[in-house]
Write a protein that holds these residues in place. Structure first.
Motif, short mmCIF file in Angstrom:
data_model
loop_
_atom_site.label_atom_id
_atom_site.label_comp_id
_atom_site.label_asym_id
_atom_site.label_seq_id
_atom_site.Cartn_x
_atom_site.Cartn_y
_atom_site.Cartn_z
N PRO A 82 0.75 -1.35 -0.14
CA PRO A 82 -0.10 -0.09 0.16
C PRO A 82 0.89 1.19 0.12
O PRO A 82 1.99 1.31 0.66
CB PRO A 82 -0.89 -0.01 1.18
CG PRO A 82 -0.83 -1.59 1.50
CD PRO A 82 0.52 -2.05 1.15
N TRP A 83 0.36 2.27 -0.86
CA TRP A 83 1.29 3.54 -0.94
C TRP A 83 0.61 4.86 -0.97
O TRP A 83 -0.60 4.76 -1.53
CB TRP A 83 1.93 3.39 -2.20
CG TRP A 83 3.25 4.01 -2.25
CD1 TRP A 83 3.57 5.39 -3.09
CD2 TRP A 83 4.68 3.91 -1.63
NE1 TRP A 83 4.78 5.56 -2.83
CE2 TRP A 83 5.66 4.68 -1.83
CE3 TRP A 83 5.11 3.00 -0.58
CZ2 TRP A 83 6.97 4.90 -1.38
CZ3 TRP A 83 6.22 2.84 -0.26
CH2 TRP A 83 7.02 3.82 -0.33
N PRO A 84 0.93 5.72 -0.42
CA PRO A 84 0.06 6.88 -0.41
C PRO A 84 0.16 7.55 -1.72
O PRO A 84 1.10 7.53 -2.62
CB PRO A 84 0.88 8.03 0.70
CG PRO A 84 1.78 7.11 1.24
CD PRO A 84 2.12 5.97 0.57
N THR A 85 -1.22 8.14 -2.33
CA THR A 85 -1.28 8.45 -3.85
C THR A 85 -2.29 9.78 -3.66
O THR A 85 -3.03 9.75 -2.72
CB THR A 85 -1.55 7.73 -4.57
OG1 THR A 85 -1.70 8.16 -6.14
CG2 THR A 85 -2.96 6.72 -4.01
N LEU A 86 -2.04 10.81 -4.68
CA LEU A 86 -3.02 12.09 -4.75
C LEU A 86 -3.81 11.65 -6.19
O LEU A 86 -4.18 12.53 -6.69
CB LEU A 86 -2.44 13.24 -4.67
CG LEU A 86 -1.40 13.52 -3.16
CD1 LEU A 86 -0.43 14.63 -3.54
CD2 LEU A 86 -2.32 13.60 -2.39
N ALA A 87 -3.76 10.48 -6.62
CA ALA A 87 -4.26 10.27 -7.89
C ALA A 87 -5.58 10.38 -8.17
O ALA A 87 -6.30 10.55 -9.15
CB ALA A 87 -3.67 8.85 -8.56
#
Length: 245
Positions: A82-87
């Protein structure tokens, strides 16, 4: 009747008095701009941490992959961490109630900063008053529409509210905002798959009791840092219903 006309005349010596010379370099002094509620140098890190959501777009999850291979598990997709994203973009709700007027400049500044962090093409800004469930929109208040019929964002989109959650005193006769209305609003967003975060310009002691169990509330002041956000939110927002593959 006494005659006071002589008393009203300026004294004769006043005509011979020279006015004081204007001091060199004197100029009108503008009132200093109020300091923003967030420390400018920290704002980008704070907002990036506040509106990022978890996604399955991180590095290869080697441990899960090896365990699956050892068990003969077929993989339809390569497992990733899991990875932080602003997509997913972001929706910002700006409270235009009377009680938020002292913070209007901070609201405008924060909206600009969110656009710079998340991308202006991924930013939607709506105005509301009191609670978004009363109506929201991009035009004058008379044009606002039902939030859930018109403005519910796609699942996975974080929603950021710049509001006092009804803490501040509004104009006399204005409709009071009850914590239950914010709870209901947060719950409907949760069912829609959208996490809700609120920046509130009042001390934690004034927050409505228990409301932070329904939505993420962040203190909107100069003591807030990215570490504060991570303490409240964790690594990133988890959209309701999201689970790693």
């Amino acid at each position: 009747m006494p005659d006071y006309s002589e008393r009203r005349r300026p004294p004769g010596w006043l005509e011979d008095v020279e006015p004081f010379a204007e001091a060199e370099g004197s100029a009108s002094v503008a009132a200093p701009e109020p300091e923003p509620l967030l420390v400018p140098l920290w704002a980008r890190g704070i907002l990036g941490a506040a509106v990022a959501t978890l996604s399955e777009a991180g590095p290869l999850d080697v441990e899960r992959l090896v365990r699956g291979v050892a068990r003969g598990m077929p993989w339809r997709r390569v497992p990733r961490e899991p990875w932080p994203t602003l997509a997913h973009g972001i929706q910002v709700l700006v409270d235009r109630g009377d009680a938020m007027l002292p913070f209007a400049a901070d609201q405008e500044q924060l909206v600009e900063q969110v656009g710079a962090v998340a991308g202006r093409d991924r930013l939607q800004v709506l105005d509301f008053e009191g609670c978004p469930s009363w109506g929201a929109g991009t035009d004058s208040q008379g044009e606002w529409e039902d939030y859930f019929e018109r403005w519910t964002p796609p699942a996975g989109t974080p929603v950021l509210a710049l509001t006092d959650l009804g803490i501040g005193a509004g104009a006399y006769g204005s409709r009071p905002v009850r914590p239950a209305e914010w709870r209901a609003f947060a719950e409907r967003l949760r069912r829609a798959g959208c996490p809700l975060v609120a920046f509130v310009p009042y001390a934690r002691e004034r927050w409505p009791a228990g409301l932070d169990r329904s939505l993420r509330i962040l203190p909107w002041d100069r003591g807030t840092s990215a570490r504060t956000v991570r303490r409240v939110i964790g690594r990133a927002l988890r959209a309701p219903g999201w689970e790693p593959v």
